[in-house]
Design a protein around this motif. Structure first.
Motif, PDB file in Angstrom:
ATOM      1  N   UNK A  31      12.867   9.589 -45.379  1.00  0.00           N
ATOM      2  CA  UNK A  31      11.697  10.335 -45.848  1.00  0.00           C
ATOM      3  C   UNK A  31      11.456  11.557 -44.968  1.00  0.00           C
ATOM      4  N   UNK A  32      11.720  11.409 -43.684  1.00  0.00           N
ATOM      5  CA  UNK A  32      11.593  12.563 -42.786  1.00  0.00           C
ATOM      6  C   UNK A  32      12.557  13.684 -43.149  1.00  0.00           C
ATOM      7  N   UNK A  33      13.756  13.321 -43.558  1.00  0.00           N
ATOM      8  CA  UNK A  33      14.718  14.335 -43.993  1.00  0.00           C
ATOM      9  C   UNK A  33      14.220  15.032 -45.259  1.00  0.00           C
ATOM     10  N   UNK A  34      13.629  14.271 -46.177  1.00  0.00           N
ATOM     11  CA  UNK A  34      13.066  14.883 -47.384  1.00  0.00           C
ATOM     12  C   UNK A  34      11.911  15.821 -47.037  1.00  0.00           C
ATOM     13  N   UNK A  35      11.092  15.443 -46.052  1.00  0.00           N
ATOM     14  CA  UNK A  35       9.980  16.310 -45.634  1.00  0.00           C
ATOM     15  C   UNK A  35      10.522  17.615 -45.056  1.00  0.00           C
ATOM     16  N   UNK A  36      11.564  17.520 -44.232  1.00  0.00           N
ATOM     17  CA  UNK A  36      12.163  18.740 -43.668  1.00  0.00           C
ATOM     18  C   UNK A  36      12.710  19.631 -44.778  1.00  0.00           C
ATOM     19  N   UNK A  42       9.992  25.041 -49.560  1.00  0.00           N
ATOM     20  CA  UNK A  42       8.707  25.692 -49.819  1.00  0.00           C
ATOM     21  C   UNK A  42       8.678  27.095 -49.221  1.00  0.00           C
ATOM     22  N   UNK A  43       9.201  27.250 -48.014  1.00  0.00           N
ATOM     23  CA  UNK A  43       9.257  28.588 -47.403  1.00  0.00           C
ATOM     24  C   UNK A  43      10.155  29.503 -48.219  1.00  0.00           C
ATOM     25  N   UNK A  44      11.298  29.001 -48.651  1.00  0.00           N
ATOM     26  CA  UNK A  44      12.185  29.821 -49.488  1.00  0.00           C
ATOM     27  C   UNK A  44      11.548  30.142 -50.834  1.00  0.00           C
ATOM     28  N   UNK A  45      10.769  29.213 -51.373  1.00  0.00           N
ATOM     29  CA  UNK A  45      10.082  29.483 -52.635  1.00  0.00           C
ATOM     30  C   UNK A  45       8.998  30.537 -52.478  1.00  0.00           C
ATOM     31  N   UNK A  46       8.250  30.478 -51.365  1.00  0.00           N
ATOM     32  CA  UNK A  46       7.192  31.467 -51.135  1.00  0.00           C
ATOM     33  C   UNK A  46       7.750  32.861 -50.871  1.00  0.00           C
ATOM     34  N   UNK A  51      14.205  29.445 -56.473  1.00  0.00           N
ATOM     35  CA  UNK A  51      13.284  28.930 -57.474  1.00  0.00           C
ATOM     36  C   UNK A  51      12.483  27.775 -56.867  1.00  0.00           C
ATOM     37  N   UNK A  52      11.473  27.284 -57.584  1.00  0.00           N
ATOM     38  CA  UNK A  52      10.645  26.198 -57.077  1.00  0.00           C
ATOM     39  C   UNK A  52      11.200  24.822 -57.420  1.00  0.00           C
ATOM     40  N   UNK A  53      12.279  24.756 -58.177  1.00  0.00           N
ATOM     41  CA  UNK A  53      12.847  23.463 -58.565  1.00  0.00           C
ATOM     42  C   UNK A  53      13.283  22.639 -57.346  1.00  0.00           C
ATOM     43  N   UNK A  54      13.972  23.211 -56.354  1.00  0.00           N
ATOM     44  CA  UNK A  54      14.329  22.397 -55.179  1.00  0.00           C
ATOM     45  C   UNK A  54      13.104  21.858 -54.434  1.00  0.00           C
ATOM     46  N   UNK A  55      12.005  22.604 -54.440  1.00  0.00           N
ATOM     47  CA  UNK A  55      10.786  22.145 -53.793  1.00  0.00           C
ATOM     48  C   UNK A  55      10.222  20.927 -54.521  1.00  0.00           C
ATOM     49  N   UNK A  56      10.266  20.959 -55.831  1.00  0.00           N
ATOM     50  CA  UNK A  56       9.787  19.823 -56.619  1.00  0.00           C
ATOM     51  C   UNK A  56      10.679  18.602 -56.388  1.00  0.00           C
ATOM     52  N   UNK A  57      11.983  18.815 -56.294  1.00  0.00           N
ATOM     53  CA  UNK A  57      12.904  17.702 -56.035  1.00  0.00           C
ATOM     54  C   UNK A  57      12.615  17.085 -54.674  1.00  0.00           C
ATOM     55  N   UNK A  58      12.410  17.912 -53.649  1.00  0.00           N
ATOM     56  CA  UNK A  58      12.111  17.391 -52.309  1.00  0.00           C
ATOM     57  C   UNK A  58      10.759  16.670 -52.294  1.00  0.00           C
ATOM     58  N   UNK A  59       9.778  17.194 -52.993  1.00  0.00           N
ATOM     59  CA  UNK A  59       8.476  16.533 -53.051  1.00  0.00           C
ATOM     60  C   UNK A  59       8.600  15.171 -53.730  1.00  0.00           C
ATOM     61  N   UNK A  60       9.421  15.100 -54.768  1.00  0.00           N
ATOM     62  CA  UNK A  60       9.661  13.817 -55.428  1.00  0.00           C
ATOM     63  C   UNK A  60      10.341  12.840 -54.475  1.00  0.00           C
TER      64      UNK A  60
END
Length: 85
Positions: A31-36, A42-46, A51-60
């Protein structure tokens, strides 16, 4: 007494006892790896680099990891108990 050929064709081995593993520690690291990954994505998305798709995958991954961590802590074996088979 069985012959050498019988021993080679049908070996009698006893399986080793199961290893006790605290799954909560493994899930915590995962889970820590997913948080990282979530922070990086998120920084790359901002910044608009991705795109924001990888951020959604990591949040999932974080949400699933937290749920699995709660499950593992409820099922943690008590000290001195025999392992389940």
């Amino acid at each position: 007494m069985p012959s050498l050929l019988d021993r080679l064709l049908r070996p009698e081995r006893t399986p080793p006892p199961p290893v006790q593993v605290d799954l909560a520690h493994v899930l915590l690291v995962g889970t820590g790896v997913w948080v990282a990954g979530l922070v990086v994505c998120a920084v790359l998305g901002w910044t608009g680099a991705t795109d924001w798709v990888p951020t959604v995958v990591c949040a999932t991954g974080v949400v699933i990891g937290l749920g699995a961590l709660a499950w593992a802590r409820r099922r943690r074996p008590q000290p001195g108990t025999a392992p389940e088979r």
